[in-house]
Design an enzyme around this catalytic site. Structure first.
Site, PDB file in Angstrom:
ATOM      1  N   ASP A  37       0.799  -1.224   0.000  1.00  0.00           N
ATOM      2  CA  ASP A  37       0.000   0.000   0.000  1.00  0.00           C
ATOM      3  C   ASP A  37       0.833   1.277   0.000  1.00  0.00           C
ATOM      4  O   ASP A  37       0.282   2.373   0.037  1.00  0.00           O
ATOM      5  CB  ASP A  37      -0.922   0.017   1.226  1.00  0.00           C
ATOM      6  N   HIS A 241      30.546   5.961  11.085  1.00  0.00           N
ATOM      7  CA  HIS A 241      29.217   6.013  10.474  1.00  0.00           C
ATOM      8  C   HIS A 241      28.139   5.579  11.476  1.00  0.00           C
ATOM      9  O   HIS A 241      27.225   4.842  11.140  1.00  0.00           O
ATOM     10  CB  HIS A 241      29.168   5.135   9.215  1.00  0.00           C
ATOM     11  N   ASP A 258      27.189  14.901  12.375  1.00  0.00           N
ATOM     12  CA  ASP A 258      27.493  14.940  10.933  1.00  0.00           C
ATOM     13  C   ASP A 258      26.145  14.917  10.230  1.00  0.00           C
ATOM     14  O   ASP A 258      25.487  13.886  10.163  1.00  0.00           O
ATOM     15  CB  ASP A 258      28.345  13.732  10.551  1.00  0.00           C
ATOM     16  N   ASP A 269      26.994  18.898   3.539  1.00  0.00           N
ATOM     17  CA  ASP A 269      27.589  17.818   4.338  1.00  0.00           C
ATOM     18  C   ASP A 269      28.547  18.466   5.332  1.00  0.00           C
ATOM     19  O   ASP A 269      29.650  18.866   4.978  1.00  0.00           O
ATOM     20  CB  ASP A 269      28.335  16.843   3.418  1.00  0.00           C
ATOM     21  N   HIS A 348      40.369   7.772   7.706  1.00  0.00           N
ATOM     22  CA  HIS A 348      39.641   8.033   6.470  1.00  0.00           C
ATOM     23  C   HIS A 348      40.342   9.129   5.683  1.00  0.00           C
ATOM     24  O   HIS A 348      41.353   9.699   6.131  1.00  0.00           O
ATOM     25  CB  HIS A 348      38.190   8.419   6.755  1.00  0.00           C
ATOM     26  N   HIS A 352      35.606  14.561   0.023  1.00  0.00           N
ATOM     27  CA  HIS A 352      35.033  13.997  -1.195  1.00  0.00           C
ATOM     28  C   HIS A 352      34.337  15.101  -1.975  1.00  0.00           C
ATOM     29  O   HIS A 352      34.081  16.204  -1.468  1.00  0.00           O
ATOM     30  CB  HIS A 352      34.042  12.878  -0.845  1.00  0.00           C
ATOM     31  N   HIS A 359      28.392  12.002  -1.672  1.00  0.00           N
ATOM     32  CA  HIS A 359      29.661  11.615  -2.283  1.00  0.00           C
ATOM     33  C   HIS A 359      29.416  11.729  -3.779  1.00  0.00           C
ATOM     34  O   HIS A 359      28.967  10.790  -4.433  1.00  0.00           O
ATOM     35  CB  HIS A 359      30.065  10.203  -1.862  1.00  0.00           C
ATOM     36  N   GLU A 382      37.383  17.278   5.826  1.00  0.00           N
ATOM     37  CA  GLU A 382      36.845  16.732   7.062  1.00  0.00           C
ATOM     38  C   GLU A 382      37.856  15.890   7.837  1.00  0.00           C
ATOM     39  O   GLU A 382      37.700  14.668   7.958  1.00  0.00           O
ATOM     40  CB  GLU A 382      35.587  15.902   6.771  1.00  0.00           C
ATOM     41  N   TYR A 386      40.004  10.058  16.332  1.00  0.00           N
ATOM     42  CA  TYR A 386      39.059   9.204  17.053  1.00  0.00           C
ATOM     43  C   TYR A 386      39.867   8.297  17.977  1.00  0.00           C
ATOM     44  O   TYR A 386      40.593   7.410  17.511  1.00  0.00           O
ATOM     45  CB  TYR A 386      38.234   8.374  16.068  1.00  0.00           C
ATOM     46  N   ARG A 404      35.522  15.354  14.722  1.00  0.00           N
ATOM     47  CA  ARG A 404      35.587  15.586  13.276  1.00  0.00           C
ATOM     48  C   ARG A 404      35.033  16.980  13.011  1.00  0.00           C
ATOM     49  O   ARG A 404      34.024  17.375  13.605  1.00  0.00           O
ATOM     50  CB  ARG A 404      34.800  14.531  12.494  1.00  0.00           C
ATOM     51  N   GLU A 406      34.035  19.263   9.639  1.00  0.00           N
ATOM     52  CA  GLU A 406      33.852  19.144   8.187  1.00  0.00           C
ATOM     53  C   GLU A 406      33.176  20.386   7.641  1.00  0.00           C
ATOM     54  O   GLU A 406      32.162  20.835   8.170  1.00  0.00           O
ATOM     55  CB  GLU A 406      33.001  17.917   7.871  1.00  0.00           C
TER      56      GLU A 406
END
Length: 436
Positions: A37, A241, A258, A269, A348, A352, A359, A382, A386, A404, A406
């Site tokens: 539905d 993430h 983030d 971002d 990392h 990007h 991305h 960014e 950590y 972080r 960014e």
């Protein structure tokens, strides 16, 4: 708002990139059923949107260079009152021509039937190879049908060419209209991040901060975030993430957010890190200042002609030296960099491309050479550190400090412009905003 004339210019440029005896075919995204539905929220294919501005599912773009009857054919859904009562109005065939500047619009249900006539006599078919198995099947059936008629004098294409690399290269360079839309996405994101800083207090749950972000996005006309927001506190700041967003925020935690708005299909971002109680501890301050300095050095180097890897190399150099100065790493900087001793703390890349996708499309290197920056490109920078509790040899006082920072950067002819510069990130500014 991007004018329809700009989409037309993009289509013209794309057609000029292929031979006059070629054809370009590009399908839209399809609705994805959730149950019997309802469907998941529809989001148009970025490549399709880039060339059409068309936001409905079940459509196919066909471009035929120098075709007398019109170069731009759009197959889309016709008007249907029964369906529109349930799902809302459609552009229909008339609207496809009137509002989206198609030279010809055809009912999507006739696409496979009409395809052979459009393809016959063309030397090459340019479409997204291997992206959609169902669409691949349609293309192969069409080709095999034409080949079966070869004795009747029907000419069939002799090659398939992937059109996506050309579109992706075009998307790398943002027009003034695109930059204006992206700046709007950033401005909305700015208000959301500041709102989260101001309402944050120990005892809240991460999802409550996420709700503040979503509230601000919706208030500003954003249909959805550009990606699932990361709202992590304490140990969760060290999960790159992290999206569970379900833990209680403690008094001495750092909070890492983030999050970015998607405005008219273009993404922001941005990441900010701040203390839950409004004041950085000595250890949090030391790591934060190190990350901020690495970002500052990376951004200062960005200008046309600079290699994509420049930001990454600058970040690695600053972070490695900083960790040595803090006693977290031991040894000579160059040796530690060569051994990648920083990887447990910064694992990392520097950033990007950014645009219609978070991305975004575009290559980062060609062969063995990293791409050079050029005006009109938009990228993120960014850096992060950590320090999870399971890294051997690190004093406990550093544990669960994840930072972080960014920002979204536009490369200009003179250097670069930080689109998100109005979002607080200096320690004195972050603490001042949280004190309000």
């Amino acid at each position: 708002m991007i004018a329809m004339s700009e989409y037309a210019q993009r289509r013209k440029a794309l057609m000029q990139s292929i031979s006059s005896d070629g054809i370009i075919i590009l399908p839209s995204a399809s609705e994805i059923p959730r149950n019997g539905d309802s469907t998941y929220q529809f989001r148009q294919s970025s490549n399709f949107y880039y060339l059409t501005g068309f936001e409905e599912p079940d459509a196919v773009l066909v471009l035929l260079p120098n075709r007398k009857e019109g170069e731009y054919v759009l197959f889309n859904r016709k008007r249907d009152r029964t369906h529109e009562v349930w799902d809302g109005p459609r552009a229909g065939l008339e609207g496809a021509c009137k509002h989206y500047l198609a030279d010809q619009a055809v009912d999507i249900t006739e696409f496979e039937e009409k395809l052979s006539d459009l393809v016959a006599g063309k030397a090459s078919i340019h479409y997204p190879l291997g992206v959609d198995k169902k669409f691949d099947g349609i293309m192969m059936r069409c080709l095999n049908g034409l080949r079966a008629k070869i004795r009747s004098g029907v000419l069939s294409p002799i090659q398939f060419v992937d059109i996506e690399p050309i579109i992706h290269e075009m998307r790398l360079y943002k027009s003034p209209a695109e930059i204006a839309v992206m700046q709007k996405a950033v401005d909305i994101t700015q208000q959301a991040h500041i709102r989260a800083m101001q309402v944050c207090k120990p005892g809240m749950y991460e999802y409550q901060l996420e709700a503040e972000l979503l509230h601000e996005f919706k208030q500003q006309g954003v249909q959805s975030p550009a990606y699932t927001s990361i709202v992590g506190a304490g140990a969760n700041t060290c999960v790159l993430h992290y999206v569970s967003n379900n833990q209680k925020i403690k008094d001495n935690d750092l909070v890492l957010i983030d999050a970015g708005a998607e405005y008219q299909n273009y993404a922001a971002d941005i990441t900010r890190t701040f203390p839950a109680n409004g004041r950085f501890s000595a250890e949090q301050r030391a790591i934060y200042e190190l990350v901020l300095e690495s970002q500052r050095v990376a951004i200062q180097a960005l200008k046309p002609g600079v290699s994509w890897m420049t930001a990454q190399n600058n970040i690695v150099t600053v972070i490695t030296q900083g960790l040595i100065d803090l006693g977290i790493l031991k040894g000579k900087r160059d040796v530690l960099i060569e051994k990648q001793a920083y990887l447990p703390f910064y694992m990392h890349r520097s950033g990007h491309w950014l645009g219609l996708d978070v991305h975004d499309a575009g290559c980062y290197r060609q062969g063995e050479k990293w791409c050079s920056l050029k005006p009109g490109m938009v990228l993120t920078v960014e850096p992060g550190i950590y320090i999870s509790s399971d890294i051997p040899g690190v004093e406990e006082r550093w544990h669960h400090i994840g930072v972080r920072i960014e920002d979204d950067i536009l490369v200009t002819a003179e250097g670069c412009d930080v689109l998100s510069k109005a979002i607080p990130k200096e320690i004195v500014d972050v603490e001042a905003v949280m004190a309000k």
